[in-house]
Structures are given as structure tokens and as C-alpha cells.
Design a protein around this motif. Sequence first.
Motif, short mmCIF file in Angstrom:
data_model
loop_
_atom_site.label_atom_id
_atom_site.label_comp_id
_atom_site.label_asym_id
_atom_site.label_seq_id
_atom_site.Cartn_x
_atom_site.Cartn_y
_atom_site.Cartn_z
N PHE A 1 -23.96 -26.28 34.54
CA PHE A 1 -24.86 -25.88 35.54
C PHE A 1 -24.67 -24.72 36.25
O PHE A 1 -25.67 -23.91 36.42
N GLU A 2 -23.46 -24.66 36.70
CA GLU A 2 -23.12 -23.54 37.25
C GLU A 2 -23.28 -22.02 36.58
O GLU A 2 -23.83 -21.20 37.19
N THR A 3 -22.88 -22.00 35.22
CA THR A 3 -23.05 -20.85 34.38
C THR A 3 -24.46 -20.79 34.09
O THR A 3 -24.99 -19.61 34.00
N TYR A 4 -25.29 -21.81 34.10
CA TYR A 4 -26.72 -21.59 34.00
C TYR A 4 -27.48 -20.73 35.18
O TYR A 4 -28.13 -19.79 34.68
N VAL A 5 -27.04 -20.94 36.36
CA VAL A 5 -27.62 -20.64 37.58
C VAL A 5 -27.14 -19.18 37.34
O VAL A 5 -28.07 -18.10 37.73
N ASP A 6 -25.69 -18.93 36.88
CA ASP A 6 -25.34 -17.37 37.15
C ASP A 6 -26.27 -16.56 35.95
O ASP A 6 -26.29 -15.47 36.16
N PHE A 7 -26.60 -17.34 34.95
CA PHE A 7 -27.16 -16.60 33.76
C PHE A 7 -28.66 -16.30 34.21
O PHE A 7 -28.98 -15.31 33.80
N ILE A 8 -29.22 -16.94 35.12
CA ILE A 8 -30.49 -16.75 35.43
C ILE A 8 -30.47 -15.47 36.33
O ILE A 8 -31.38 -14.33 35.89
N SER A 9 -29.55 -15.33 36.97
CA SER A 9 -29.22 -14.07 37.71
C SER A 9 -29.18 -12.75 36.93
O SER A 9 -29.61 -11.75 36.99
N TYR A 10 -28.09 -12.89 35.82
CA TYR A 10 -27.98 -11.97 34.85
C TYR A 10 -29.29 -11.51 34.14
O TYR A 10 -29.69 -10.43 34.14
N VAL A 11 -30.22 -12.46 33.72
CA VAL A 11 -31.25 -12.08 33.02
C VAL A 11 -32.16 -11.39 34.16
O VAL A 11 -32.78 -10.44 33.74
N LEU A 12 -32.23 -11.84 35.33
CA LEU A 12 -33.15 -11.27 36.54
C LEU A 12 -32.76 -9.89 36.56
O LEU A 12 -33.57 -8.75 36.80
N LEU A 13 -31.41 -9.45 36.43
CA LEU A 13 -30.68 -8.06 36.82
C LEU A 13 -31.07 -7.45 35.58
O LEU A 13 -31.34 -5.95 35.45
N SER A 14 -31.21 -8.04 34.16
CA SER A 14 -31.20 -7.19 32.95
C SER A 14 -32.53 -7.28 32.29
O SER A 14 -32.70 -6.18 31.39
N ALA A 15 -33.36 -8.08 32.58
CA ALA A 15 -34.49 -8.09 31.55
C ALA A 15 -35.41 -6.89 32.13
O ALA A 15 -35.48 -6.71 33.38
N PRO A 16 -36.22 -6.37 31.26
CA PRO A 16 -36.58 -7.11 29.82
C PRO A 16 -35.69 -6.11 28.89
O PRO A 16 -35.39 -6.86 27.84
N ASP A 17 -35.07 -5.17 29.32
CA ASP A 17 -34.44 -4.24 28.25
C ASP A 17 -33.28 -3.41 28.73
O ASP A 17 -32.85 -2.42 28.12
N ASP A 18 -32.55 -4.09 29.73
CA ASP A 18 -31.53 -3.39 30.35
C ASP A 18 -30.01 -4.43 30.22
O ASP A 18 -29.28 -4.18 31.03
N PHE A 19 -30.16 -5.10 29.02
CA PHE A 19 -28.96 -5.97 29.10
C PHE A 19 -27.66 -5.11 28.63
O PHE A 19 -27.74 -4.15 27.75
N PRO A 20 -26.50 -5.36 29.15
CA PRO A 20 -25.17 -4.45 28.96
C PRO A 20 -24.94 -4.78 27.78
O PRO A 20 -24.94 -5.78 26.84
N TYR A 21 -24.38 -3.57 26.94
CA TYR A 21 -23.79 -3.69 25.75
C TYR A 21 -22.38 -4.23 26.00
O TYR A 21 -21.37 -3.74 26.70
N GLU A 22 -22.14 -5.07 24.87
CA GLU A 22 -20.54 -5.91 25.17
C GLU A 22 -19.86 -5.47 23.76
O GLU A 22 -20.39 -5.72 22.70
N ASP A 23 -18.86 -4.64 23.91
CA ASP A 23 -18.42 -4.13 23.05
C ASP A 23 -17.39 -5.00 22.04
O ASP A 23 -17.12 -4.76 20.69
N PHE A 24 -17.22 -6.19 22.41
CA PHE A 24 -16.66 -7.29 21.46
C PHE A 24 -17.57 -7.99 20.73
O PHE A 24 -17.19 -8.86 19.86
N LEU A 25 -18.99 -7.74 20.92
CA LEU A 25 -20.03 -8.45 20.20
C LEU A 25 -20.54 -7.43 19.14
O LEU A 25 -20.62 -6.28 19.27
N ARG A 26 -20.74 -8.02 17.79
CA ARG A 26 -21.45 -7.24 16.93
C ARG A 26 -22.96 -6.83 17.31
O ARG A 26 -23.50 -7.47 18.32
N ASP A 27 -23.46 -5.81 16.89
CA ASP A 27 -24.98 -5.43 17.24
C ASP A 27 -25.93 -6.74 17.12
O ASP A 27 -26.74 -6.75 17.98
N ASP A 28 -25.81 -7.42 16.14
CA ASP A 28 -26.83 -8.52 16.20
C ASP A 28 -26.44 -9.75 17.11
O ASP A 28 -27.27 -10.55 17.15
N GLN A 29 -25.58 -9.35 17.65
CA GLN A 29 -24.94 -10.48 18.61
C GLN A 29 -25.32 -10.06 20.28
O GLN A 29 -25.21 -11.03 21.05
#
Length: 123
Positions: free
Chosen positions: A29-57
Motif C-alpha cells: 500500500f505504501e509503495t502504491y501511494v508513492d507511485f501515485i505521486s511519481y505519476v503525478l510528477l511525471s505524467a503524461p510524458d516526463d517519466f525519467p529514463y532508467e538506465d537499468f531498464l531496456r527501452d521497452d521497459q
Amino acid sequence: MHPNESALNSPSEKEAGLNSDNLPWIHSFETYVDFISYVLLSAPDDFPYEDFLRDDQQMNLDKAFDELRNGLVFVETRVKGAEILSRLKSLLDDSFLAYQEGNESTAAHLLQDFEAAVLRASR
């Protein structure tokens, strides 16, 4: 950093076949609430690039809302009543639709309303 990147060090999760390809971003539940904040800060198209993830991830709007929908299981255990859960799902769907239609302000306000309702309902 993906919230569950360090979870790959856990023997039980390795044995279960979990890896960075299929680990959800939300695992409580705690990470769910944190994730909502992450989406609020990043949506719709400003999600940070994570260098450990492939492009499709990489996170994007569709994946973020999929995570939010899937993570509702952590909210369901705290909410009393199908009516409240239905209202939460409606707010989430309305926010996603507003983002898709390019109405970012309305979408963000709906997602903030969703977050507030999740927190109220979980008390």
C-alpha cells in the motif's frame, strides 16, 4: 531506480522466477501511494529514463496507469465497501482518459482526487 531493483537479491524471489522484466513497481500500500505521486510528477510524458531498464521497459503513461490499476489490490484490502472501490476506479479511469485527450490539468486534478480518496478510504 526501480523500487524493486534491490528485491532481486532475495533468494525467494529469484526462486519464484521474478526478475526486472516482471517485477511490479508497486508491492505494498505504501509503495502504491508513492507511485501515485511519481505519476503525478511525471505524467503524461516526463517519466525519467532508467538506465537499468531496456527501452521497452521504460515507464510511460500507459504502463503507469496499468500499474495503478493492478496495484488497486493493495487498496482493496483497506477499503470498506464496493461503492468506494468503484468510485476510486472511476476516478482513475477518468484521469487516464483526460491525459489521453491532452487535458493534463484536469487529469492531474483527477489523479490528486484519486490519491486523496485512497488515503481517506484506507483510514
